[in-house]
Design a protein around this motif. Structure first.
Motif, PDB file in Angstrom:
ATOM      1  N   ARG A  26       5.565  -5.127   8.263  1.00 56.10           N
ATOM      2  CA  ARG A  26       5.483  -4.708   9.660  1.00 56.10           C
ATOM      3  C   ARG A  26       4.032  -4.749  10.124  1.00 56.10           C
ATOM      4  NH1 ARG A  26       9.573   0.128  11.365  1.00 56.10           N
ATOM      5  NH2 ARG A  26      11.412  -0.478  10.146  1.00 56.10           N
ATOM      6  N   PRO A  27       3.823  -4.903  11.443  1.00 56.27           N
ATOM      7  CA  PRO A  27       2.448  -4.847  11.962  1.00 56.27           C
ATOM      8  C   PRO A  27       1.813  -3.494  11.652  1.00 56.27           C
ATOM      9  CG  PRO A  27       3.975  -5.679  13.619  1.00 56.27           C
ATOM     10  CD  PRO A  27       4.815  -5.150  12.507  1.00 56.27           C
ATOM     11  N   LYS A  28       0.527  -3.486  11.455  1.00 57.50           N
ATOM     12  CA  LYS A  28      -0.147  -2.242  11.093  1.00 57.50           C
ATOM     13  C   LYS A  28      -0.110  -1.197  12.199  1.00 57.50           C
ATOM     14  CE  LYS A  28      -3.145  -3.902   7.447  1.00 57.50           C
ATOM     15  NZ  LYS A  28      -4.467  -3.802   6.801  1.00 57.50           N
ATOM     16  N   GLU A  29       0.134  -1.657  13.451  1.00 60.96           N
ATOM     17  CA  GLU A  29       0.236  -0.690  14.545  1.00 60.96           C
ATOM     18  C   GLU A  29       1.652  -0.158  14.713  1.00 60.96           C
ATOM     19  OE1 GLU A  29       0.695  -4.815  16.453  1.00 60.96           O
ATOM     20  OE2 GLU A  29      -0.415  -3.877  14.801  1.00 60.96           O
ATOM     21  N   ASP A  30       2.543  -0.511  13.812  1.00 57.77           N
ATOM     22  CA  ASP A  30       3.927  -0.034  13.872  1.00 57.77           C
ATOM     23  C   ASP A  30       3.976   1.492  13.778  1.00 57.77           C
ATOM     24  OD1 ASP A  30       6.931  -1.143  13.411  1.00 57.77           O
ATOM     25  OD2 ASP A  30       6.635   0.673  12.220  1.00 57.77           O
ATOM     26  N   HIS A  31       5.013   2.076  14.391  1.00 57.80           N
ATOM     27  CA  HIS A  31       5.167   3.537  14.389  1.00 57.80           C
ATOM     28  C   HIS A  31       5.163   4.111  12.972  1.00 57.80           C
ATOM     29  CE1 HIS A  31       5.622   3.647  18.602  1.00 57.80           C
ATOM     30  NE2 HIS A  31       6.890   3.272  18.682  1.00 57.80           N
ATOM     31  N   MET A  53       0.828  -1.206   0.000  1.00 56.77           N
ATOM     32  CA  MET A  53       0.000   0.000   0.000  1.00 56.77           C
ATOM     33  C   MET A  53       0.859   1.252   0.000  1.00 56.77           C
ATOM     34  SD  MET A  53      -3.047   0.970  -0.245  1.00 56.77           S
ATOM     35  CE  MET A  53      -4.276   2.194   0.154  1.00 56.77           C
ATOM     36  N   ALA A  54       1.938   1.234   0.785  1.00 54.46           N
ATOM     37  CA  ALA A  54       2.809   2.405   0.846  1.00 54.46           C
ATOM     38  C   ALA A  54       3.441   2.678  -0.503  1.00 54.46           C
ATOM     39  CB  ALA A  54       3.900   2.188   1.894  1.00 54.46           C
ATOM     40  N   SER A  55       3.832   1.625  -1.215  1.00 56.48           N
ATOM     41  CA  SER A  55       4.474   1.825  -2.510  1.00 56.48           C
ATOM     42  C   SER A  55       3.493   2.396  -3.519  1.00 56.48           C
ATOM     43  CB  SER A  55       5.054   0.503  -3.027  1.00 56.48           C
ATOM     44  OG  SER A  55       4.044  -0.465  -3.176  1.00 56.48           O
ATOM     45  N   PHE A  56       2.209   2.020  -3.434  1.00 53.09           N
ATOM     46  CA  PHE A  56       1.202   2.567  -4.327  1.00 53.09           C
ATOM     47  C   PHE A  56       1.054   4.063  -4.104  1.00 53.09           C
ATOM     48  CE2 PHE A  56      -3.167   3.869  -5.179  1.00 53.09           C
ATOM     49  CZ  PHE A  56      -3.304   3.478  -6.501  1.00 53.09           C
ATOM     50  N   ILE A  57       1.056   4.482  -2.832  1.00 54.99           N
ATOM     51  CA  ILE A  57       0.963   5.911  -2.507  1.00 54.99           C
ATOM     52  C   ILE A  57       2.133   6.664  -3.106  1.00 54.99           C
ATOM     53  CG2 ILE A  57       1.029   7.588  -0.614  1.00 54.99           C
ATOM     54  CD1 ILE A  57      -0.430   5.515   1.093  1.00 54.99           C
ATOM     55  N   ILE A  58       3.333   6.104  -3.016  1.00 48.47           N
ATOM     56  CA  ILE A  58       4.517   6.779  -3.521  1.00 48.47           C
ATOM     57  C   ILE A  58       4.472   6.901  -5.032  1.00 48.47           C
ATOM     58  CG2 ILE A  58       7.026   6.546  -3.798  1.00 48.47           C
ATOM     59  CD1 ILE A  58       6.997   5.265  -0.981  1.00 48.47           C
ATOM     60  N   ARG A  59       4.011   5.845  -5.711  1.00 44.40           N
ATOM     61  CA  ARG A  59       3.985   5.886  -7.160  1.00 44.40           C
ATOM     62  C   ARG A  59       3.036   6.948  -7.677  1.00 44.40           C
ATOM     63  NH1 ARG A  59       3.979   0.214  -6.696  1.00 44.40           N
ATOM     64  NH2 ARG A  59       1.732   0.127  -7.092  1.00 44.40           N
ATOM     65  N   THR A  60       1.920   7.177  -6.970  1.00 44.87           N
ATOM     66  CA  THR A  60       0.915   8.107  -7.458  1.00 44.87           C
ATOM     67  C   THR A  60       1.050   9.503  -6.885  1.00 44.87           C
ATOM     68  OG1 THR A  60      -0.603   7.472  -5.696  1.00 44.87           O
ATOM     69  CG2 THR A  60      -0.750   6.242  -7.769  1.00 44.87           C
ATOM     70  N   ALA A  61       1.865   9.694  -5.866  1.00 45.87           N
ATOM     71  CA  ALA A  61       1.933  10.980  -5.171  1.00 45.87           C
ATOM     72  C   ALA A  61       2.377  12.096  -6.104  1.00 45.87           C
ATOM     73  CB  ALA A  61       2.888  10.879  -3.988  1.00 45.87           C
ATOM     74  N   TYR A  77      -7.963  -3.374  -3.877  1.00 42.86           N
ATOM     75  CA  TYR A  77      -7.634  -4.143  -2.683  1.00 42.86           C
ATOM     76  C   TYR A  77      -6.676  -5.271  -3.062  1.00 42.86           C
ATOM     77  CZ  TYR A  77     -11.166  -7.380  -4.527  1.00 42.86           C
ATOM     78  OH  TYR A  77     -11.885  -8.233  -5.322  1.00 42.86           O
ATOM     79  N   THR A  78      -5.795  -5.612  -2.136  1.00 39.35           N
ATOM     80  CA  THR A  78      -4.773  -6.628  -2.412  1.00 39.35           C
ATOM     81  C   THR A  78      -4.874  -7.840  -1.500  1.00 39.35           C
ATOM     82  OG1 THR A  78      -3.201  -5.631  -0.860  1.00 39.35           O
ATOM     83  CG2 THR A  78      -3.153  -4.827  -3.146  1.00 39.35           C
ATOM     84  N   LYS A  79      -5.587  -7.708  -0.396  1.00 42.41           N
ATOM     85  CA  LYS A  79      -5.750  -8.774   0.604  1.00 42.41           C
ATOM     86  C   LYS A  79      -4.459  -9.089   1.366  1.00 42.41           C
ATOM     87  CE  LYS A  79      -9.486 -11.092  -1.931  1.00 42.41           C
ATOM     88  NZ  LYS A  79     -10.002 -12.389  -2.452  1.00 42.41           N
ATOM     89  N   THR A  80      -3.379  -8.335   1.069  1.00 42.69           N
ATOM     90  CA  THR A  80      -2.104  -8.622   1.724  1.00 42.69           C
ATOM     91  C   THR A  80      -2.062  -8.118   3.165  1.00 42.69           C
ATOM     92  OG1 THR A  80      -1.149  -6.580   0.839  1.00 42.69           O
ATOM     93  CG2 THR A  80      -0.839  -8.591  -0.455  1.00 42.69           C
ATOM     94  N   GLY A  81      -3.031  -7.295   3.535  1.00 41.31           N
ATOM     95  CA  GLY A  81      -3.046  -6.782   4.904  1.00 41.31           C
ATOM     96  C   GLY A  81      -4.068  -7.451   5.792  1.00 41.31           C
ATOM     97  N   ASP A  82      -4.670  -8.523   5.307  1.00 38.73           N
ATOM     98  CA  ASP A  82      -5.746  -9.167   6.060  1.00 38.73           C
ATOM     99  C   ASP A  82      -5.290  -9.763   7.388  1.00 38.73           C
ATOM    100  OD1 ASP A  82      -7.394  -8.476   4.012  1.00 38.73           O
ATOM    101  OD2 ASP A  82      -7.656 -10.495   3.197  1.00 38.73           O
ATOM    102  N   LYS A  83      -4.007 -10.046   7.521  1.00 41.89           N
ATOM    103  CA  LYS A  83      -3.507 -10.657   8.748  1.00 41.89           C
ATOM    104  C   LYS A  83      -2.860  -9.633   9.681  1.00 41.89           C
ATOM    105  CE  LYS A  83      -2.837 -15.239   6.731  1.00 41.89           C
ATOM    106  NZ  LYS A  83      -1.866 -16.345   6.468  1.00 41.89           N
TER     107      LYS A  83
END
Length: 206
Positions: A65-70, A1-9, A48-54
């Motif tokens: 990294r965990p989604k609650e990571d800093h 998800m972060a890489s998608f944001i960077i590509r489109t920013a 959606y990619t489903k890669t964050g479901d866990k």
């Protein structure tokens, strides 16, 4: 998800800049060359990619990294800040305020802030660093705008309550979200995972 944001920013800000140059362009024209599909494939990609479901997500470097990571906490706060500024900007446009360009510019720079945060130094390669490098120029721009607008204001003699109309109140909300974003970025910068200029930019934005 972060890489998608960077590509489109960068593309998002280029498109917004195009609107300043020519307000006569239609939305279709602005986005006519924007395509994420491969040649010969006109299908839209799934959002959606489903890669964050866990409960894990990826940084730009590919690290999971965990989604609650800093890192993701800071990314979420800067994203929320940009949204708050976007809402305030719409109210400011309705009131005819002259500083909407500065608000737009800040939103674009926040995309670069997010790119830097999403590229933790501990797992970044040189190629990652080159793509997400944050410069000090936006800080200088902010300081220049602050100095200019301060000269136009009367001396501040008391505290200001967050109110004063929709545009003013919305800007106060953006200001408080910015403080939270700055607080969440501070430990990341101290640990060496993000550029110190990112924290400086957020500090000036308050």
């Amino acid at each position: 998800m972060a890489s998608f944001i960077i590509r489109t920013a960068h593309l998002r800000c280029v498109v917004r800049a195009g609107r300043f140059i020519s307000e006569q362009r239609t939305r279709k024209t602005l986005f006519s060359e924007r395509s994420y599909a491969t040649e010969g494939d006109n299908r839209l990609p799934k959002i959606y990619t489903k890669t964050g479901d866990k409960g894990f997500s990826s940084t730009f470097t590919g690290e999971r990294r965990p989604k609650e990571d800093h890192i993701f906490e800071a990314l979420g706060n800067t994203d929320e800040l940009s949204s708050a500024i976007g809402l305030a900007r719409e109210f400011c446009i309705d009131k005819g305020h002259t500083f909407t360009y500065q608000l737009d510019k800040i939103q674009c720079v926040l995309q670069d802030v997010g790119s830097d945060i999403a590229t933790p130094r501990s797992s970044a390669r040189e190629s990652h660093m080159k793509r997400t490098k944050f410069t000090a120029q936006p800080i200088a721009d902010l300081e220049s705008w602050i100095d200019t607008f301060t000269e136009e204001l009367p001396p501040l003699t008391n505290f200001i309550l967050p109110s004063g109309g929709k545009s003013s109140a919305a800007l106060h909300v953006a200001r408080t979200v910015c403080r939270r974003a700055e607080r969440s970025v501070a430990p990341i910068v101290r640990s060496g995972e993000a550029d110190p200029d990112v924290a400086k930019f957020l500090n000036r934005s308050v």
